[in-house]
Design a protein around this motif. Structure first.
Motif, PDB file in Angstrom:
ATOM      1  N   GLY A  89       6.032   1.314   6.555  1.00 16.17           N
ATOM      2  CA  GLY A  89       5.325   2.590   6.525  1.00 16.17           C
ATOM      3  C   GLY A  89       4.842   2.923   5.121  1.00 16.17           C
ATOM      4  N   ALA A  90       5.685   2.657   4.124  1.00 20.26           N
ATOM      5  CA  ALA A  90       5.288   2.916   2.732  1.00 20.26           C
ATOM      6  C   ALA A  90       4.092   2.051   2.352  1.00 20.26           C
ATOM      7  CB  ALA A  90       6.470   2.650   1.803  1.00 20.26           C
ATOM      8  N   LEU A  91       4.082   0.816   2.826  1.00 20.09           N
ATOM      9  CA  LEU A  91       2.940  -0.078   2.557  1.00 20.09           C
ATOM     10  C   LEU A  91       1.662   0.474   3.192  1.00 20.09           C
ATOM     11  CD1 LEU A  91       1.514  -2.809   1.845  1.00 20.09           C
ATOM     12  CD2 LEU A  91       2.510  -3.728   3.957  1.00 20.09           C
ATOM     13  N   LEU A  92       1.763   0.858   4.459  1.00 18.63           N
ATOM     14  CA  LEU A  92       0.562   1.294   5.174  1.00 18.63           C
ATOM     15  C   LEU A  92       0.068   2.658   4.705  1.00 18.63           C
ATOM     16  CD1 LEU A  92       1.522   0.176   8.809  1.00 18.63           C
ATOM     17  CD2 LEU A  92      -0.074  -0.937   7.234  1.00 18.63           C
ATOM     18  N   ASP A  93       0.980   3.505   4.219  1.00 22.15           N
ATOM     19  CA  ASP A  93       0.580   4.855   3.808  1.00 22.15           C
ATOM     20  C   ASP A  93      -0.038   4.878   2.417  1.00 22.15           C
ATOM     21  OD1 ASP A  93       1.407   5.952   6.155  1.00 22.15           O
ATOM     22  OD2 ASP A  93       3.358   6.630   5.410  1.00 22.15           O
ATOM     23  N   HIS A  94       0.105   3.823   1.652  1.00 22.64           N
ATOM     24  CA  HIS A  94      -0.384   3.866   0.269  1.00 22.64           C
ATOM     25  C   HIS A  94      -1.897   3.662   0.243  1.00 22.64           C
ATOM     26  CE1 HIS A  94      -0.756   3.179  -4.021  1.00 22.64           C
ATOM     27  NE2 HIS A  94       0.470   3.638  -4.153  1.00 22.64           N
ATOM     28  N   PRO A  95      -2.611   4.489  -0.494  1.00 20.03           N
ATOM     29  CA  PRO A  95      -4.091   4.345  -0.528  1.00 20.03           C
ATOM     30  C   PRO A  95      -4.550   2.974  -0.997  1.00 20.03           C
ATOM     31  CG  PRO A  95      -3.391   6.426  -1.518  1.00 20.03           C
ATOM     32  CD  PRO A  95      -2.142   5.657  -1.251  1.00 20.03           C
ATOM     33  N   ALA A  96      -3.790   2.326  -1.869  1.00 21.45           N
ATOM     34  CA  ALA A  96      -4.222   1.017  -2.386  1.00 21.45           C
ATOM     35  C   ALA A  96      -4.306  -0.022  -1.275  1.00 21.45           C
ATOM     36  CB  ALA A  96      -3.261   0.543  -3.475  1.00 21.45           C
ATOM     37  N   ALA A 138       3.421  -6.210  -1.619  1.00 18.39           N
ATOM     38  CA  ALA A 138       2.164  -5.725  -2.205  1.00 18.39           C
ATOM     39  C   ALA A 138       1.247  -6.901  -2.527  1.00 18.39           C
ATOM     40  CB  ALA A 138       2.451  -4.899  -3.456  1.00 18.39           C
ATOM     41  N   VAL A 139       1.791  -7.963  -3.076  1.00 15.65           N
ATOM     42  CA  VAL A 139       0.971  -9.122  -3.428  1.00 15.65           C
ATOM     43  C   VAL A 139       0.442  -9.803  -2.172  1.00 15.65           C
ATOM     44  CG1 VAL A 139       1.056 -11.441  -4.423  1.00 15.65           C
ATOM     45  CG2 VAL A 139       2.047  -9.515  -5.663  1.00 15.65           C
ATOM     46  N   ASP A 187      -2.160  -2.744  -7.421  1.00 15.04           N
ATOM     47  CA  ASP A 187      -1.868  -1.500  -8.135  1.00 15.04           C
ATOM     48  C   ASP A 187      -0.350  -1.411  -8.312  1.00 15.04           C
ATOM     49  OD1 ASP A 187      -2.916   1.912  -7.621  1.00 15.04           O
ATOM     50  OD2 ASP A 187      -1.084   1.213  -8.544  1.00 15.04           O
ATOM     51  N   PRO A 188       0.129  -1.250  -9.557  1.00 13.45           N
ATOM     52  CA  PRO A 188       1.596  -1.208  -9.745  1.00 13.45           C
ATOM     53  C   PRO A 188       2.263  -0.127  -8.914  1.00 13.45           C
ATOM     54  CG  PRO A 188       0.446  -1.389 -11.856  1.00 13.45           C
ATOM     55  CD  PRO A 188      -0.609  -1.133 -10.820  1.00 13.45           C
ATOM     56  N   GLY A 189       1.542   0.917  -8.617  1.00 15.81           N
ATOM     57  CA  GLY A 189       2.140   2.010  -7.871  1.00 15.81           C
ATOM     58  C   GLY A 189       2.541   1.628  -6.464  1.00 15.81           C
ATOM     59  N   ALA A 240       5.877  -0.260  -6.469  1.00 16.85           N
ATOM     60  CA  ALA A 240       6.967   0.678  -6.761  1.00 16.85           C
ATOM     61  C   ALA A 240       7.262   1.566  -5.555  1.00 16.85           C
ATOM     62  CB  ALA A 240       6.597   1.523  -7.970  1.00 16.85           C
ATOM     63  N   THR A 241       6.214   1.990  -4.869  1.00 19.49           N
ATOM     64  CA  THR A 241       6.410   2.860  -3.696  1.00 19.49           C
ATOM     65  C   THR A 241       7.148   2.130  -2.578  1.00 19.49           C
ATOM     66  OG1 THR A 241       4.407   4.108  -4.218  1.00 19.49           O
ATOM     67  CG2 THR A 241       5.193   4.195  -1.936  1.00 19.49           C
ATOM     68  N   ILE A 242       6.757   0.887  -2.328  1.00 22.21           N
ATOM     69  CA  ILE A 242       7.431   0.113  -1.276  1.00 22.21           C
ATOM     70  C   ILE A 242       8.885  -0.138  -1.669  1.00 22.21           C
ATOM     71  CG2 ILE A 242       7.424  -2.051   0.006  1.00 22.21           C
ATOM     72  CD1 ILE A 242       4.399  -2.237  -0.621  1.00 22.21           C
ATOM     73  N   GLY A 243       9.084  -0.510  -2.940  1.00 20.28           N
ATOM     74  CA  GLY A 243      10.449  -0.758  -3.401  1.00 20.28           C
ATOM     75  C   GLY A 243      11.319   0.481  -3.303  1.00 20.28           C
ATOM     76  N   ARG A 244      10.723   1.644  -3.599  1.00 22.62           N
ATOM     77  CA  ARG A 244      11.489   2.899  -3.527  1.00 22.62           C
ATOM     78  C   ARG A 244      11.849   3.207  -2.077  1.00 22.62           C
ATOM     79  NH1 ARG A 244       8.619   5.243  -6.954  1.00 22.62           N
ATOM     80  NH2 ARG A 244       7.092   6.193  -5.569  1.00 22.62           N
TER      81      ARG A 244
END
Length: 427
Positions: free
Chosen positions: A282-289, A250-251, A259-261, A264-268
């Motif tokens: 995929g979790a990284l690319l799908d997140h709106p942030a 994320a960083v 965004d903390p979310g 957390a989403t990528i980690g999950r």
């Protein structure tokens, strides 16, 4: 992007780079020539050019790797893959400590990172950890069990560098729930893992600390490669590893303060899939942030140089054909002046992510000097500056920048204003 990433690594095939079987003999020959040269000097009979010749071969391999890496980044249709290679190469930092080591960072990328980029994190971690480049850089090649036959004979002991970085940097992260005892036990478990100049990674049983070791509450029995593979797999699947990798992605990809979310989403996704890297990406690319319009990152010097080459129309083929002196003087040297000497971060934690590390008065002056001086030396027929600004920045090319570009006294100055602008120095 994921569909391209799931396919073959076409860019690496089109633009090959040196790999271990080509590089390792050259490194071994250079070290041998250095020893021979030293012995000859002591004997008062220094003559011949063997060291100069072997050192030139090693430098040539290193520069080939550097050219290939830049050329791939410029020409790739799969830019996300190249960015991921860059992320993992920094996560698993290896830097040359002496001249003959110059090609090692590139070899680690070719042999261990690129082939495991889309599989399981456990496989990536194992491939990197057991690669001769990492074993050499983190001093594992000299680590002996204090109670092993060889340790007793030579009166030598553990080196904890690889064990410490495995836990603190490569998996759980600094501040996770581990102790110094875990690091020492892991260092004992890793003893025996070393490098043979002829065959690469080996396990030397008579170097290994006898008896079982307990790491993070789990005991690994006997000595050998399999217990080492087991502990690497367990470290890769640890919940704190999932959180650590989620934060780092994320960083790196989104923001110094994401965004903390999204972390957390990528980690999950990492935890739920056992470290399936395609699911993680995929979790990284799908997140709106990840798609927020704000530019959350400062371009590091390597990124700035590549972005500049792209907007100036310089291709990977041109980089590959560039005279070595030009390549070093106009591409590598400016990166060093901007604070990022090629493949030489200060330590195994890699390059800093935060903007404050890259935008200081001195480093900013180097960025401006690069923007003003380098383009006209690489591209004699510079593009029309206003068109360049609109092409490079789109809606970010605001009125103040366009006003300044239109009134610059020369075309090189106008192009330099675009490349030195705050908007172009962010991503």
């Amino acid at each position: 992007m994921l569909a391209l990433l799931a396919g073959p690594d076409a860019t690496a095939t089109a633009i090959p780079a040196p790999r271990g079987p080509e590089v390792f003999p050259a490194i071994v020959a250079t070290f041998a020539a250095r020893r021979a040269r030293r012995d000859a000097i002591r004997a008062g009979t220094p003559e011949g050019d063997e060291l100069r010749e072997t050192a030139a071969v090693v430098r040539g391999l290193a520069i080939r790797a550097a050219r290939a890496r830049m050329a791939r980044a410029l020409d790739a249709t799969d830019g996300f893959r190249e960015r991921l290679v860059r992320f993992w190469a920094d996560h698993f930092t290896v830097r040359p400590r002496v001249g003959p080591d110059q090609p090692l960072p590139g070899v680690l990328i070719e042999d261990a990172i690129r082939p495991n980029l889309t599989g399981r994190f456990a496989d990536l971690l194992t491939a990197v950890t057991m690669h001769p480049a990492m074993l050499s850089y983190l001093d594992q090649v000299g680590s002996m069990g204090p109670n092993s036959p060889m340790g007793k004979q030579r009166k030598r002991g553990l080196n904890e560098n690889l064990a410490r970085e495995l836990i603190e940097l490569h998996t759980l992260g600094v501040g996770a729930a581990y102790t110094q005892a875990d690091i020492r036990q892991l260092a004992e478990l890793l003893t025996g893992l070393g490098v043979d100049s002829e065959t690469g990674t080996v396990f030397r049983r008579n170097w290994a600390e006898p008896g079982p070791e307990t790491v993070l509450g789990k005991t690994y029995g006997d000595n050998g490669i399999e217990p080492i593979r087991d502990v690497l797999n367990d470290l890769a699947l640890h919940p704190e590893t999932a959180a650590h990798i989620g934060r780092k992605l994320a960083v790196h990809f989104v923001s110094d303060t994401p965004d903390p979310g999204i972390a957390a989403t990528i980690g999950r996704a990492f935890a739920d899939t056992g470290g399936d890297l395609m699911a993680v990406y995929g979790a990284l690319l799908d997140h709106p942030a990840a798609w927020a319009p704000e530019l959350g990152k400062t371009r590091q010097p390597y990124d700035l140089v590549l972005a500049s080459l792209r907007v100036l129309g310089v291709t990977g083929a041109q980089v590959l054909e560039m005279p070595e002196k030009t390549f070093r003087h106009h591409l590598l040297s400016p990166m060093s002046a901007m604070g990022q000497p090629w493949q030489r971060p200060r330590g195994p934690d890699g390059w800093p992510e935060e903007a404050e590390a890259w935008i200081t008065p001195q480093l900013l002056a180097a960025r401006i000097a690069f923007a003003m001086e380098t383009p006209r030396k690489l591209v004699p027929d510079l593009p029309e500056p206003v068109v360049l600004a609109r092409t490079a920045l789109g809606p970010l090319a605001d009125g103040r920048l366009l006003w300044a570009v239109e009134r610059a006294e020369t075309r090189p100055e106008a192009v330099g204003l675009v490349l030195a602008s705050p908007m172009f120095n962010r991503r």
